[in-house]
Each structure stands twice: as structure tokens, then as C-alpha cells.
Design a protein around this motif. Structure first.
Motif, short mmCIF file in Angstrom:
data_model
loop_
_atom_site.label_atom_id
_atom_site.label_comp_id
_atom_site.label_asym_id
_atom_site.label_seq_id
_atom_site.Cartn_x
_atom_site.Cartn_y
_atom_site.Cartn_z
N SER A 28 83.22 -16.93 86.77
CA SER A 28 82.97 -15.83 87.71
C SER A 28 82.21 -16.32 88.94
O SER A 28 82.48 -15.87 90.07
CB SER A 28 82.18 -14.72 87.02
N ARG A 31 84.65 -18.43 91.12
CA ARG A 31 85.63 -17.51 91.72
C ARG A 31 84.99 -16.72 92.86
O ARG A 31 85.58 -16.57 93.93
CB ARG A 31 86.16 -16.55 90.64
N GLY A 32 83.78 -16.19 92.64
CA GLY A 32 83.09 -15.45 93.69
C GLY A 32 82.77 -16.31 94.89
O GLY A 32 82.84 -15.84 96.04
N ILE A 35 85.89 -16.66 96.99
CA ILE A 35 86.16 -15.42 97.74
C ILE A 35 85.25 -15.34 98.96
O ILE A 35 85.71 -15.05 100.08
CB ILE A 35 85.97 -14.19 96.82
N GLU A 36 83.95 -15.59 98.78
CA GLU A 36 83.01 -15.55 99.90
C GLU A 36 83.37 -16.59 100.96
O GLU A 36 83.29 -16.32 102.16
CB GLU A 36 81.59 -15.80 99.39
N THR A 64 90.08 -7.45 101.66
CA THR A 64 89.34 -8.17 100.62
C THR A 64 90.04 -8.07 99.27
O THR A 64 90.07 -9.04 98.50
CB THR A 64 87.91 -7.61 100.52
N VAL A 65 90.63 -6.90 98.99
CA VAL A 65 91.42 -6.77 97.76
C VAL A 65 92.58 -7.75 97.77
O VAL A 65 92.89 -8.40 96.76
CB VAL A 65 91.92 -5.32 97.61
N ILE A 68 91.27 -11.23 97.01
CA ILE A 68 90.99 -11.40 95.58
C ILE A 68 92.29 -11.64 94.81
O ILE A 68 92.37 -12.51 93.93
CB ILE A 68 90.25 -10.17 95.03
N LYS A 69 93.35 -10.89 95.17
CA LYS A 69 94.64 -11.11 94.53
C LYS A 69 95.17 -12.51 94.83
O LYS A 69 95.77 -13.16 93.96
CB LYS A 69 95.65 -10.06 95.01
N VAL A 71 93.34 -15.22 95.47
CA VAL A 71 92.54 -16.18 94.70
C VAL A 71 93.01 -16.21 93.25
O VAL A 71 93.16 -17.28 92.65
CB VAL A 71 91.04 -15.82 94.79
N ASP A 72 93.26 -15.03 92.69
CA ASP A 72 93.68 -14.98 91.28
C ASP A 72 95.10 -15.50 91.07
O ASP A 72 95.43 -15.98 89.98
CB ASP A 72 93.57 -13.55 90.77
#
Length: 268
Positions: A28, A31-32, A35-36, A64-65, A68-69, A71-72
Motif C-alpha cells: 500500500s 502503491r500510494g 500515485i503521488e 485521479t481515479v 489509480i486504475k 497504476v493497478d
């Protein structure tokens, strides 16, 4: 941190993320951090939608959503840079947001995309020309037919719906007036047409005195005392004549309406 350094760090973090167990604290955290580190991509994509009639905070949130998608869903082993994968993902998320939530009138997606293309080109040409470009200039800039540009501009009107109270400056006859000011008003006399046509034959069937009293009161505008003096009765008697006559007309109108409702529709 420069762009090159940020990309190099992202690549290293993606390699680290692939070796971690999803759901763990370290997973986590990494991953965070990714994103940042890539939030500038969201702001870059959002800037392309700044002319849309939506709050920039909402666009950034939706973008941002999308990040996140991205990155995943990103797989660094495929040899594609994350930026190349992320920007279309973020852009698609923002476009879906506008397509599904912000158009007052439902417009086909192809026209939405055409409007976006025309709007962006219009912004660029306006800066170059110092004025709004004409549809013909837009068509030449984009390599489109004039009717395609017109379709894009028309779609833009559906997106940017104005309030009826908004002041318009494009009317040479009434500058500064709102659309609401130029809308026609309902004519109250229209509501009386059907009533008058229904009452007309009933008035002809009334006795002469009752018909005279109604005409003097409602067409002539006379008071009950004036009518009493004219026909030679008391004011109280005129009041009783009016009440009885109006009651009779009302009952006959109600009966006529009921008969009409029961009457079968004509065939053939």
C-alpha cells in the motif's frame, strides 16, 4: 524532481511493487507513493478540459481515479512506459465522466468528441487571431467539412445550455435582454374561448329578463343597483336573479360535460 528523474523512480517503484504481496502495508505504501509521484499527469490531462463547464476540482478527482486504475493495471514487464499507458487511461476516465454526467441533453459520443476537437482548435485560433475564428477557418484548420464543424458547434450548444434569465448580447433589436423577456406570454382570453362557446347557446335559451340582467352585469359592467333601476325591480331581486341564473347555467354546463364524457367517440 525533473520529469526524467520522476519516470526513473516510478519504474523502480513499479518493479518493487510487482515483488510485494497485495494488501500488505508495504504494498500500500509503494502503491500510494507511485500515485503521488504521478499526480502531475492528472493535472496535465485536466488542463485539456479546462474549457468544459465543470468544476476543475471534480475533473481532478475523476482524473485521479483514472490514475489509480492505471497504476493497478500497469505491467512494467511489457516494455511500455507508464506515461504512455496512464494518459489514455486518465483521459478516458474524464471523458466518461463528461459523457455520463454533465451533458444536459443526451448527445452521441461521436458528436461529443467532435465538439471537443472543435473547441480546442477554436481556443488555439482565437489566441493566434485575437478574435473568435469563423466556422470556415475552423474547418480549414482541422481539415473537416464545414458541416462537420457546424455539427460540433451545435453539439456545444447542447452542452452549454443557458438559463432563460441569462442576458443576451447577440440580439440587435433587444440587446441586454434575456430569452425569458422575449418569450411570448399566454393569452388569458384563450382559456375563455371554450367556455364562451359552451355558454353562448345556453344564453339564447334564457328568458329575456335573465339574459338582459347578465348582459348588463357582465358585458355592460353595471352595478346591481343600476340594473334594478333600469328593469324596475329592487337591487335584492336583481341579486336573486343573478344567483339563480348563474346556478342554472353552471348546472347545465356540468350536465353537458358529463354527457360529452359518456358519449362514445365517432367511428369511421
Amino acid at each position: 524532481m525533473g520529469k526524467a528523474e520522476a519516470r526513473a523512480l516510478s519504474d523502480a517503484l513499479f518493479e518493487r511493487l510487482a515483488a510485494l504481496e497485495p494488501g500488505t502495508h508495504e504494498y500500500s505504501y509503494v502503491r500510494g507513493t507511485i500515485i503521488e509521484l504521478n499526480m502531475p499527469l492528472v493535472r496535465f490531462v485536466a488542463a485539456g478540459f479546462r474549457h468544459r463547464a465543470a468544476d476543475m476540482d471534480d475533473i481532478l478527482q475523476v482524473g485521479t481515479v483514472g490514475l489509480i486504475k492505471a497504476v493497478d493495471g500497469y505491467d512494467h514487464r511489457r516494455g511500455v512506459e507508464f506515461v504512455t499507458y496512464a494518459i489514455p487511461t486518465i483521459t478516458g476516465e474524464v471523458k466518461r465522466f463528461f459523457r455520463d454526467t454533465t451533458w444536459p441533453v443526451r448527445v452521441p459520443r461521436s458528436l461529443q468528441e467532435l465538439y471537443l476537437t472543435v473547441a480546442r482548435s477554436s481556443d488555439r485560433l482565437e489566441q493566434d487571431l485575437g478574435r473568435l475564428p469563423t466556422p470556415q477557418e475552423l474547418a480549414e484548420e482541422l481539415g473537416l467539412a464545414p458541416d462537420q464543424v457546424a455539427a460540433g458547434l451545435t453539439a456545444g450548444r447542447a452542452y452549454r445550455s443557458d438559463s432563460l434569465d441569462a442576458l443576451r448580447e447577440d440580439s440587435p433589436d433587444e440587446p441586454g435582454s434575456s430569452l425569458l423577456d422575449r418569450l411570448g406570454a399566454c393569452d388569458a382570453d384563450f382559456d375563455l374561448v371554450d367556455f364562451r362557446e359552451s355558454v353562448r347557446p345556453l344564453l339564447q335559451e334564457l328568458p329575456e329578463r335573465e339574459r338582459t340582467v347578465l348582459k348588463l352585469r357582465f358585458w355592460g359592467g353595471h352595478t346591481q343597483s343600476e340594473i334594478a333601476a333600469r328593469i324596475g325591480v329592487s337591487q335584492m331581486h336583481v341579486s336573486r336573479i343573478l344567483a339563480a341564473t348563474l346556478r342554472q347555467l353552471r348546472e347545465r354546463l356540468d350536465d353537458a360535460g358529463s354527457d360529452g364524457a359518456r358519449r362514445p367517440a365517432p367511428t369511421g
